[in-house]
Design a protein around this motif. Structure first.
Motif, PDB file in Angstrom:
ATOM      1  N   TRP A 105      22.795 -36.712  -3.063  1.00  0.00           N
ATOM      2  CA  TRP A 105      24.169 -36.804  -3.552  1.00  0.00           C
ATOM      3  C   TRP A 105      24.275 -36.457  -5.031  1.00  0.00           C
ATOM      4  O   TRP A 105      25.378 -36.280  -5.540  1.00  0.00           O
ATOM      5  N   VAL A 106      23.153 -36.366  -5.690  1.00  0.00           N
ATOM      6  CA  VAL A 106      23.141 -35.956  -7.095  1.00  0.00           C
ATOM      7  C   VAL A 106      22.772 -34.475  -7.206  1.00  0.00           C
ATOM      8  O   VAL A 106      23.320 -33.756  -8.025  1.00  0.00           O
ATOM      9  N   ARG A 107      21.841 -34.025  -6.343  1.00  0.00           N
ATOM     10  CA  ARG A 107      21.327 -32.644  -6.417  1.00  0.00           C
ATOM     11  C   ARG A 107      22.412 -31.593  -6.315  1.00  0.00           C
ATOM     12  O   ARG A 107      22.499 -30.701  -7.158  1.00  0.00           O
ATOM     13  N   LEU A 108      23.210 -31.656  -5.265  1.00  0.00           N
ATOM     14  CA  LEU A 108      24.201 -30.608  -5.028  1.00  0.00           C
ATOM     15  C   LEU A 108      25.243 -30.547  -6.146  1.00  0.00           C
ATOM     16  O   LEU A 108      25.449 -29.473  -6.724  1.00  0.00           O
ATOM     17  N   PRO A 109      25.887 -31.663  -6.505  1.00  0.00           N
ATOM     18  CA  PRO A 109      26.858 -31.569  -7.606  1.00  0.00           C
ATOM     19  C   PRO A 109      26.216 -31.128  -8.927  1.00  0.00           C
ATOM     20  O   PRO A 109      26.797 -30.330  -9.666  1.00  0.00           O
ATOM     21  N   LEU A 110      25.004 -31.623  -9.199  1.00  0.00           N
ATOM     22  CA  LEU A 110      24.335 -31.247 -10.446  1.00  0.00           C
ATOM     23  C   LEU A 110      23.972 -29.764 -10.439  1.00  0.00           C
ATOM     24  O   LEU A 110      24.168 -29.064 -11.435  1.00  0.00           O
ATOM     25  N   GLY A 111      23.453 -29.270  -9.311  1.00  0.00           N
ATOM     26  CA  GLY A 111      23.123 -27.849  -9.197  1.00  0.00           C
ATOM     27  C   GLY A 111      24.343 -26.974  -9.387  1.00  0.00           C
ATOM     28  O   GLY A 111      24.309 -25.977 -10.123  1.00  0.00           O
ATOM     29  N   TYR A 115       8.399 -26.621  -6.578  1.00  0.00           N
ATOM     30  CA  TYR A 115       8.698 -27.882  -7.266  1.00  0.00           C
ATOM     31  C   TYR A 115       7.431 -28.490  -7.864  1.00  0.00           C
ATOM     32  O   TYR A 115       7.439 -28.968  -8.998  1.00  0.00           O
ATOM     33  N   ASP A 116       6.337 -28.493  -7.095  1.00  0.00           N
ATOM     34  CA  ASP A 116       5.081 -29.074  -7.582  1.00  0.00           C
ATOM     35  C   ASP A 116       4.595 -28.358  -8.833  1.00  0.00           C
ATOM     36  O   ASP A 116       4.171 -29.002  -9.809  1.00  0.00           O
ATOM     37  N   GLU A 117       4.648 -27.032  -8.821  1.00  0.00           N
ATOM     38  CA  GLU A 117       4.190 -26.285  -9.992  1.00  0.00           C
ATOM     39  C   GLU A 117       5.118 -26.502 -11.181  1.00  0.00           C
ATOM     40  O   GLU A 117       4.659 -26.572 -12.324  1.00  0.00           O
ATOM     41  N   LEU A 118       6.412 -26.628 -10.919  1.00  0.00           N
ATOM     42  CA  LEU A 118       7.353 -26.915 -11.996  1.00  0.00           C
ATOM     43  C   LEU A 118       7.054 -28.285 -12.599  1.00  0.00           C
ATOM     44  O   LEU A 118       7.041 -28.443 -13.820  1.00  0.00           O
ATOM     45  N   GLU A 119       6.784 -29.267 -11.763  1.00  0.00           N
ATOM     46  CA  GLU A 119       6.429 -30.599 -12.258  1.00  0.00           C
ATOM     47  C   GLU A 119       5.161 -30.555 -13.097  1.00  0.00           C
ATOM     48  O   GLU A 119       5.058 -31.243 -14.115  1.00  0.00           O
ATOM     49  N   ASP A 120       4.184 -29.742 -12.685  1.00  0.00           N
ATOM     50  CA  ASP A 120       2.929 -29.627 -13.431  1.00  0.00           C
ATOM     51  C   ASP A 120       3.155 -29.056 -14.829  1.00  0.00           C
ATOM     52  O   ASP A 120       2.458 -29.418 -15.772  1.00  0.00           O
ATOM     53  N   GLN A 121       4.113 -28.153 -14.965  1.00  0.00           N
ATOM     54  CA  GLN A 121       4.379 -27.504 -16.246  1.00  0.00           C
ATOM     55  C   GLN A 121       5.339 -28.301 -17.140  1.00  0.00           C
ATOM     56  O   GLN A 121       5.388 -28.094 -18.331  1.00  0.00           O
ATOM     57  N   ALA A 122       6.086 -29.198 -16.534  1.00  0.00           N
ATOM     58  CA  ALA A 122       7.127 -29.928 -17.265  1.00  0.00           C
ATOM     59  C   ALA A 122       6.543 -31.112 -18.023  1.00  0.00           C
ATOM     60  O   ALA A 122       5.542 -31.698 -17.605  1.00  0.00           O
ATOM     61  N   PRO A 123       7.197 -31.484 -19.132  1.00  0.00           N
ATOM     62  CA  PRO A 123       6.811 -32.721 -19.818  1.00  0.00           C
ATOM     63  C   PRO A 123       6.989 -33.911 -18.871  1.00  0.00           C
ATOM     64  O   PRO A 123       7.749 -33.842 -17.897  1.00  0.00           O
ATOM     65  N   ASP A 124       6.302 -35.001 -19.153  1.00  0.00           N
ATOM     66  CA  ASP A 124       6.248 -36.153 -18.249  1.00  0.00           C
ATOM     67  C   ASP A 124       7.631 -36.674 -17.857  1.00  0.00           C
ATOM     68  O   ASP A 124       7.889 -36.916 -16.684  1.00  0.00           O
ATOM     69  N   LYS A 125       8.528 -36.856 -18.815  1.00  0.00           N
ATOM     70  CA  LYS A 125       9.860 -37.390 -18.502  1.00  0.00           C
ATOM     71  C   LYS A 125      10.623 -36.459 -17.568  1.00  0.00           C
ATOM     72  O   LYS A 125      11.277 -36.898 -16.631  1.00  0.00           O
ATOM     73  N   LEU A 126      10.533 -35.172 -17.830  1.00  0.00           N
ATOM     74  CA  LEU A 126      11.217 -34.201 -16.983  1.00  0.00           C
ATOM     75  C   LEU A 126      10.587 -34.163 -15.598  1.00  0.00           C
ATOM     76  O   LEU A 126      11.286 -34.078 -14.588  1.00  0.00           O
ATOM     77  N   ALA A 127       9.272 -34.254 -15.526  1.00  0.00           N
ATOM     78  CA  ALA A 127       8.582 -34.268 -14.229  1.00  0.00           C
ATOM     79  C   ALA A 127       9.023 -35.480 -13.405  1.00  0.00           C
ATOM     80  O   ALA A 127       9.233 -35.365 -12.194  1.00  0.00           O
ATOM     81  N   ARG A 128       9.196 -36.633 -14.044  1.00  0.00           N
ATOM     82  CA  ARG A 128       9.675 -37.816 -13.325  1.00  0.00           C
ATOM     83  C   ARG A 128      11.088 -37.600 -12.797  1.00  0.00           C
ATOM     84  O   ARG A 128      11.417 -37.988 -11.678  1.00  0.00           O
ATOM     85  N   ALA A 129      11.943 -36.968 -13.615  1.00  0.00           N
ATOM     86  CA  ALA A 129      13.315 -36.683 -13.180  1.00  0.00           C
ATOM     87  C   ALA A 129      13.312 -35.724 -11.990  1.00  0.00           C
ATOM     88  O   ALA A 129      14.079 -35.903 -11.040  1.00  0.00           O
ATOM     89  N   ILE A 130      12.434 -34.740 -12.025  1.00  0.00           N
ATOM     90  CA  ILE A 130      12.338 -33.790 -10.911  1.00  0.00           C
ATOM     91  C   ILE A 130      11.899 -34.514  -9.646  1.00  0.00           C
ATOM     92  O   ILE A 130      12.473 -34.301  -8.573  1.00  0.00           O
ATOM     93  N   ARG A 131      10.908 -35.382  -9.764  1.00  0.00           N
ATOM     94  CA  ARG A 131      10.448 -36.147  -8.590  1.00  0.00           C
ATOM     95  C   ARG A 131      11.583 -36.998  -8.028  1.00  0.00           C
ATOM     96  O   ARG A 131      11.780 -37.090  -6.815  1.00  0.00           O
ATOM     97  N   TRP A 132      12.356 -37.625  -8.910  1.00  0.00           N
ATOM     98  CA  TRP A 132      13.473 -38.451  -8.465  1.00  0.00           C
ATOM     99  C   TRP A 132      14.524 -37.593  -7.750  1.00  0.00           C
ATOM    100  O   TRP A 132      15.048 -37.983  -6.706  1.00  0.00           O
ATOM    101  N   LEU A 133      14.809 -36.416  -8.296  1.00  0.00           N
ATOM    102  CA  LEU A 133      15.797 -35.540  -7.676  1.00  0.00           C
ATOM    103  C   LEU A 133      15.329 -35.008  -6.322  1.00  0.00           C
ATOM    104  O   LEU A 133      16.149 -34.705  -5.457  1.00  0.00           O
TER     105      LEU A 133
END
Length: 118
Positions: A43-49, A18-36
């Motif tokens: 309750w969002v992760r499983l249905p979204l996945g 996850y950390d490496e994915l956040e490092d490679q992702a654009p800022d907005k996407l990295a924030r969404a990943i941190r939130w997830l």
């Protein structure tokens, strides 16, 4: 059955992915990943996945969702499903290494073309 140390190692590897994915992702996407990743996001992760993975079965109907979204769906599910943590972390880290190597090769080719033109 896995020992607690093995479970902790699997979790640490998933966190690294996850950390490496956040490092490679654009800022907005990295924030969404941190939130997830936050425990409240369970309750969002499983249905979204599951939705992301299921949407890939509809590829001909929903063409903008390609096979590349399957790892994202698995990553979201693995956050809360320990048996998936090690294999998904390994897959994610491997894909990230391949992506970084691809970007480096592409950048090198660009530089070579530009230096050869001048």
């Amino acid at each position: 059955m896995k020992s607690q140390a093995e479970k902790d190692a699997d979790r640490a590897k998933l966190d690294q992915a996850y950390d490496e994915l956040e490092d490679q992702a654009p800022d907005k996407l990295a924030r969404a990943i941190r939130w997830l990743r936050d425990p409240k996001g369970k309750w969002v992760r499983l249905p979204l996945g599951l939705l992301i993975i299921f949407a890939n079965l509809l590829g001909p109907i929903v063409p903008f969702l390609g096979i590349e979204f399957v790892p994202l769906g698995l990553l979201l599910i693995a956050q809360d499903f320990p048996p998936l943590q090690r294999p998904v972390a390994n897959m994610t880290l491997w894909l990230e290494r391949k992506w970084i190597a691809f970007k480096k090769r592409r950048e090198q080719r660009k530089r070579q073309r530009h230096s050869g033109q001048h």
